[in-house]
Scaffold this active site. Structure first.
Site, mmCIF file in Angstrom:
data_model
loop_
_atom_site.group_PDB
_atom_site.id
_atom_site.type_symbol
_atom_site.label_atom_id
_atom_site.label_comp_id
_atom_site.label_asym_id
_atom_site.label_seq_id
_atom_site.Cartn_x
_atom_site.Cartn_y
_atom_site.Cartn_z
ATOM 1 N N THR A 125 -14.210 24.139 -14.773
ATOM 2 C CA THR A 125 -14.804 25.377 -14.268
ATOM 3 C C THR A 125 -14.884 26.476 -15.321
ATOM 4 O O THR A 125 -13.983 26.632 -16.137
ATOM 5 C CB THR A 125 -13.976 25.880 -13.065
ATOM 6 O OG1 THR A 125 -13.963 24.858 -12.082
ATOM 7 C CG2 THR A 125 -14.554 27.154 -12.466
ATOM 8 N N ALA A 129 -20.018 28.528 -14.330
ATOM 9 C CA ALA A 129 -20.182 27.109 -13.999
ATOM 10 C C ALA A 129 -19.092 26.714 -13.019
ATOM 11 O O ALA A 129 -18.028 26.234 -13.402
ATOM 12 C CB ALA A 129 -20.121 26.240 -15.256
ATOM 13 N N SER A 131 -19.713 25.771 -8.847
ATOM 14 C CA SER A 131 -20.386 24.678 -8.133
ATOM 15 C C SER A 131 -21.374 23.978 -9.053
ATOM 16 O O SER A 131 -21.553 22.758 -8.983
ATOM 17 C CB SER A 131 -21.137 25.237 -6.916
ATOM 18 O OG SER A 131 -20.227 25.729 -5.966
ATOM 19 N N ARG A 242 -10.592 13.837 -5.015
ATOM 20 C CA ARG A 242 -10.803 14.592 -3.763
ATOM 21 C C ARG A 242 -10.016 14.072 -2.559
ATOM 22 O O ARG A 242 -9.565 14.882 -1.736
ATOM 23 C CB ARG A 242 -12.309 14.679 -3.454
ATOM 24 C CG ARG A 242 -12.978 15.750 -4.300
ATOM 25 C CD ARG A 242 -14.480 15.825 -4.145
ATOM 26 N NE ARG A 242 -15.022 16.848 -5.026
ATOM 27 C CZ ARG A 242 -16.233 16.823 -5.563
ATOM 28 N NH1 ARG A 242 -17.061 15.833 -5.294
ATOM 29 N NH2 ARG A 242 -16.640 17.796 -6.347
ATOM 30 N N ARG A 267 10.479 29.469 22.103
ATOM 31 C CA ARG A 267 10.020 30.794 22.517
ATOM 32 C C ARG A 267 9.821 30.860 24.034
ATOM 33 O O ARG A 267 9.064 30.073 24.603
ATOM 34 C CB ARG A 267 8.691 31.096 21.799
ATOM 35 C CG ARG A 267 8.003 32.355 22.240
ATOM 36 C CD ARG A 267 8.719 33.589 21.755
ATOM 37 N NE ARG A 267 7.935 34.786 22.010
ATOM 38 C CZ ARG A 267 8.429 36.003 21.939
ATOM 39 N NH1 ARG A 267 9.705 36.199 21.625
ATOM 40 N NH2 ARG A 267 7.665 37.049 22.172
ATOM 41 N N GLN A 336 -1.637 31.732 15.602
ATOM 42 C CA GLN A 336 -1.918 32.224 16.956
ATOM 43 C C GLN A 336 -0.790 31.848 17.922
ATOM 44 O O GLN A 336 -0.368 32.658 18.738
ATOM 45 C CB GLN A 336 -3.259 31.642 17.439
ATOM 46 C CG GLN A 336 -3.781 32.277 18.703
ATOM 47 C CD GLN A 336 -4.181 33.745 18.506
ATOM 48 O OE1 GLN A 336 -4.441 34.170 17.386
ATOM 49 N NE2 GLN A 336 -4.184 34.501 19.577
ATOM 50 N N GLU A 363 -11.892 21.965 -6.097
ATOM 51 C CA GLU A 363 -12.450 20.617 -6.324
ATOM 52 C C GLU A 363 -13.785 20.438 -5.594
ATOM 53 O O GLU A 363 -14.095 19.375 -5.070
ATOM 54 C CB GLU A 363 -11.434 19.526 -5.987
ATOM 55 C CG GLU A 363 -10.346 19.503 -7.043
ATOM 56 C CD GLU A 363 -9.462 18.272 -7.030
ATOM 57 O OE1 GLU A 363 -9.942 17.195 -6.666
ATOM 58 O OE2 GLU A 363 -8.293 18.410 -7.412
#
Ligand code: COS
Length: 386
Positions: A125, A129, A131, A242, A267, A336, A363
């Protein structure tokens, strides 16, 4: 779910799980707060021989494959992906050498990476440069027996901490992507320095820096493959790596799910544990289902990669795309479920949510993964017609 792991794979998983529980969990919040590189943990992983899982035995590794590596990455990621990415990025830096290195280069660098004596990193990267990986501006000019590198790489994981860097640079800029080449550059080479260390939203214990090359001379023997194959080196490296992002995502999602279930059992509101409420149960059910689906895909793809198929881009991109979207959703839901507590640093889920975001970006953004999958579908359809 039983994924029918071999005895060796169960051992890898158990070992990584133990390190995650005993060494990573107790310090993850502090490492995150201080933005401190997890060197102690890297040493523990090296002692446990985990860095060489995917490296052939002849180069000092365990002789396993992507699947073995993914199992270790997943377990570490349950505790902290700032730590697991520091481990996994060494693999990313090693793949160009594994895929394109000659025997001499492999003998020189891979044993050091396999033993964990040296970390590796991947320098692709740049500021302009990202993507558009073919837009590399860093140059490498042959001068006698040396290449002279000039340019700056950006956002390099393990930057400054790694000793061995696989770097993409243009040897023939007029040819665009086809003019790129790949090199190994060692830390300490004159003309090679590190720029600023980035301050990040998440994975804050990992190191992200610039690599700066100013008339940096390296022996011409450090060229991987031949001139002009640098873009292919980068693409094939990312294809290999990946599913490891997928494994980070699965681990992170599983970690967030575990925190959520534990919290919901303890809880109490309105006189009952909140896990007794259907609203919470349904969220947990979705989180569990999505995490398991992501795990099944990552495992299937990693095993497929290990069968050495010709074409892996599509499956590899799918594993990263699906799992990272799952990790983002599951960590948001975890916050949440913990409510106000989830938003506070006292509990680990706010860090997990911050950490998750990078999985959809590094990546290759998930938009790029969709491009890769789309391009493969077009190619397959054209192949069927022909
Ligand atoms: N394996 C082998 N060859 C590949 C390949 C792969 N996975 N992907 C592309 N190629 C080849 C193509 O076949 C093409 O070859 P020809 O020139 O012989 O036709 C060449 O490489 C150029 O391919 P393409 O035209 O698809 O290149 P693009 O410039 O359009 O870029 C994407 C393609 C977007 C997929 C690529 O730039 C990319 O992956 N970008 C993301 C980079 C990234 O992940 N960055 C994250 C930082 S690294 S941690």
């Amino acid at each position: 779910m039983d994924y029918f792991l071999t005895d060796e794979q169960q051992e890898i998983r158990a070992l990584a799980r133990q390190i995650a529980e005993e060494k990573v969990k107790p310090v993850r919040a502090e490492l995150d707060e201080k933005e401190e590189f997890p060197w102690e943990i890297m040493k523990t992983l090296a002692q446990a021989d985990l860095f060489g899982l995917y490296i052939p035995e002849e180069y000092g590794g365990f002789g396993g494959g992507s699947f073995d590596n993914c199992l270790a990455i997943e377990e570490l990621s349950k505790a902290c992906i700032g730590v697991s990415v520091s481990f996994a990025a060494s693999g990313l830096g090693a793949y160009p050498i594994l895929l394109y290195g000659n025997d001499e280069q492999k003998k020189k660098y891979l044993p050091r990476i396999a033993s964990g004596q040296s970390l590796a990193a991947f320098g692709l990267t740049e500021a302009n440069a990202g993507s558009d990986a073919g837009g590399t501006a860093t140059t490498a000019v042959l001068d006698g027996n040396e290449y002279i590198l000039n340019g700056t790489k950006q956002w390099i994981t393990n930057g400054g901490e790694a000793e061995i860097y696989s770097v993409i640079a243009m040897t023939n800029p007029s040819r665009g992507g086809r003019g790129a080449s790949a090199f190994v550059v060692e830390k300490g080479t004159p003309g090679f320095s590190f720029g600023k260390k980035e301050k990040k939203m998440g994975i804050r214990s990992s190191a992200t820096t610039e690599l700066v090359f100013e008339n940096c001379r390296i022996p011409k023997e450090n060229l991987l493959g031949r001139e002009g194959v640098g873009f292919m080196v980068a693409m094939r490296t990312l294809d290999k790596s990946r599913p490891g992002i997928g494994a980070q995502a699965v681990g992170l999602a599983a970690g967030a799910l575990e925190e959520s279930v534990n919290y919901a059992r303890e809880r109490r509101q309105f006189g009952s544990p909140i896990i007794s409420f259907q609203a919470v149960q349904h969220m947990l059910a979705d989180m569990a289902t999505q995490t398991e689906a992501a795990r099944a895909l990552v495992y299937a793809v990693a095993r497929y990669l290990d069968s050495d198929p010709k074409e892996i881009s599509k499956a590899s991109a799918m594993s990263k795309l699906f799992s990272s979207d799952v990790a983002m959703k599951v960590t948001v839901d975890a916050v949440q479920i913990l409510g106000g507590y989830g938003y506070m640093r006292e509990y680990p889920v706010e860090k997990m949510m911050r950490d998750a975001k990078i999985l959809q970006i590094y990546e290759g953004t998930n938009q790029i993964q969709r491009n890769v999958i789309g391009a493969a579908l077009i190619k397959e359809a054209a192949g069927k017609k022909a």
